[in-house]
Design a protein around this motif. Structure first.
Motif, short mmCIF file in Angstrom:
data_model
loop_
_atom_site.label_atom_id
_atom_site.label_comp_id
_atom_site.label_asym_id
_atom_site.label_seq_id
_atom_site.Cartn_x
_atom_site.Cartn_y
_atom_site.Cartn_z
N ALA A 163 0.85 -1.19 0.00
CA ALA A 163 0.00 0.00 0.00
C ALA A 163 0.88 1.24 0.00
O ALA A 163 2.01 1.22 0.48
N TRP A 164 0.36 2.35 -0.56
CA TRP A 164 1.08 3.61 -0.57
C TRP A 164 0.92 4.32 0.77
O TRP A 164 -0.17 4.33 1.35
N ARG A 165 2.02 4.91 1.26
CA ARG A 165 2.00 5.61 2.53
C ARG A 165 2.80 6.91 2.40
O ARG A 165 3.81 6.95 1.71
N HIS A 166 2.33 7.94 3.09
CA HIS A 166 3.06 9.20 3.16
C HIS A 166 3.70 9.32 4.53
O HIS A 166 3.01 9.19 5.55
N VAL A 167 5.02 9.52 4.58
CA VAL A 167 5.73 9.53 5.85
C VAL A 167 6.64 10.75 5.93
O VAL A 167 7.00 11.35 4.91
N SER A 179 18.52 -2.86 6.61
CA SER A 179 18.42 -1.41 6.62
C SER A 179 16.99 -0.98 6.88
O SER A 179 16.04 -1.58 6.36
N TYR A 180 16.85 0.07 7.69
CA TYR A 180 15.53 0.53 8.10
C TYR A 180 15.41 2.04 7.90
O TYR A 180 16.38 2.78 8.03
N LEU A 181 14.19 2.47 7.62
CA LEU A 181 13.83 3.89 7.60
C LEU A 181 13.03 4.19 8.85
O LEU A 181 12.01 3.56 9.11
N LEU A 182 13.50 5.16 9.65
CA LEU A 182 12.76 5.63 10.81
C LEU A 182 12.00 6.87 10.39
O LEU A 182 12.58 7.80 9.80
N ALA A 183 10.71 6.89 10.67
CA ALA A 183 9.87 7.98 10.18
C ALA A 183 8.74 8.28 11.16
O ALA A 183 8.55 7.56 12.16
N LEU A 184 8.01 9.33 10.86
CA LEU A 184 6.80 9.69 11.60
C LEU A 184 5.63 9.68 10.64
O LEU A 184 5.75 10.05 9.47
N VAL A 185 4.46 9.24 11.13
CA VAL A 185 3.21 9.31 10.39
C VAL A 185 2.20 9.97 11.31
O VAL A 185 1.84 9.39 12.35
N ASP A 186 1.78 11.19 10.97
CA ASP A 186 0.88 11.96 11.83
C ASP A 186 1.43 12.07 13.26
O ASP A 186 0.69 11.99 14.24
N ALA A 207 9.32 17.83 5.44
CA ALA A 207 8.90 16.84 6.42
C ALA A 207 8.63 17.51 7.76
O ALA A 207 9.31 18.47 8.14
N GLU A 208 7.64 17.01 8.47
CA GLU A 208 7.34 17.47 9.82
C GLU A 208 8.05 16.56 10.80
O GLU A 208 7.58 15.47 11.12
#
Length: 322
Positions: A163-167, A179-186, A207-208
């Motif tokens: 699925a598509w996600r915005h992060v 390897s990992y991406l650390l991100a925030l969602v809302d 990015a917020e």
């Protein structure tokens, strides 16, 4: 310029292969260097190529021998392609060598060749499997992280449809070849494994995310939450103490352990699921015994039955097969 300094004469095709560009690009770059006053000249003939005027040196800040050794050793690590920075690393290493005072270059490069960190295979020739991460995906993710821009990813979580996600990306982490991406969602923490990102697009919007972050502390906090909140499988087992560290490396956590009168350890451990627990216990052979839960013992028993059947002696009728 650094390649010519360090290797003498190189043809346009050799330079193109090394720098991963076309020969046309190399010829344009040679013209640009000449126009900038760099003394490049052409050696004609079958074994000819481009060279620099002897004694020419780029204006780079010098390094002492130990500083150069540290950087050269780091550059020898097997993870040259981590986060898609392999070409940049090769270029940086050439600059490091060129910046070393001439009298120390040979000593530093020789010393770096005598230090090997984390080779791809151990003494038993067991190779680490590199993750399959698209170069296009990696470039977009890295660009988004470094530029501080929102990121759109097509992500396939385990057991779910993609699925598509915005992060809002925070940082990149590599642990044990993953390897990992650390991100925030809302505003909520999210961690994405890069090998499961099927497509990525760095967006124009900023990015917020926090302006400053301690990535090591953030990773430790997320790891602790994962161990505390997502552990689903608890196992009681007996273990030969000589194999303790091997099991500790594969389990998520050791909750409790005591020594028994026969010298073995009684342990309570956590795993991701039944499959993870069965794999960890099975590979220890007779040096470990799962005590609970019953479904784990059933799985291990079934494995043992199938292996015994596979390697049982052949009957007299099979022995004559040709």
């Amino acid at each position: 310029m650094l390649l010519l300094r360090q290797r003498g004469s190189l043809s346009a095709s050799q330079l193109a292969d090394e720098l991963e560009v076309s020969t046309r690009t190399i010829l344009r770059d040679i013209e640009a260097l000449s126009a900038a006053g760099v003394p490049v000249y052409v050696n004609r003939g079958r074994n000819g190529g481009f060279s620099l005027l002897p004694g020419f040196r780029a204006e780079l800040m010098g390094l002492n021998q130990e500083e150069a050794l540290a950087l050269l050793t780091a550059g020898s690590i097997g993870g040259r392609q981590v986060f898609g920075l392999g070409s940049a690393l090769s270029s940086a290493m050439r600059k490091v060598v060129d910046a070393i005072p001439a009298g120390h270059q040979a000593a530093a490069t020789d010393a770096a060749q005598r230090i090997l960190f984390e080779p791809q295979a151990d003494l038993l020739s067991r190779y680490r499997l590199a993750e399959g991460i698209s170069e296009t995906v990696m470039n977009e993710v890295r660009r988004s992280v470094l530029d501080g821009r929102k990121l759109r990813i097509h992500y396939a979580a385990e057991g779910r449809d993609a699925a598509w996600r915005h992060v809002d990306p925070i940082g990149l982490v590599t642990v044990r070849e993953r390897s990992y991406l650390l991100a925030l969602v809302d505003g909520h923490d999210r961690t994405y494994r890069l090998s499961r990102v099927l497509a990525a697009e760095a967006l124009a919007a900023p990015a917020e995310r926090p302006s400053e972050v301690n990535l090591a502390q953030l990773w430790e906090a997320r790891s602790a939450r994962f161990r505390a909140g997502e552990v689903q499988f608890i196992v009681a087992a007996r273990l030969d103490p000589a194999r303790r560290e091997e099991l500790a490396e594969t389990a998520l956590a050791i909750v409790h352990e005591t020594a028994e009168s026969d010298g073995w350890l009684r342990m309570e451990l956590t795993f991701q699921d039944l499959r993870h627990a069965a794999w960890a216990i099975w590979k220890l052979g007779v040096d470990a015994e799962a005590l609970s839960p019953p479904e784990l013992r059933d799985v291990l028993h079934q494995h043992a039955v199938e292996i015994a059947a596979r390697y049982s002696p052949r009957g007299p009728t099979l022995a004559t097969d040709a």
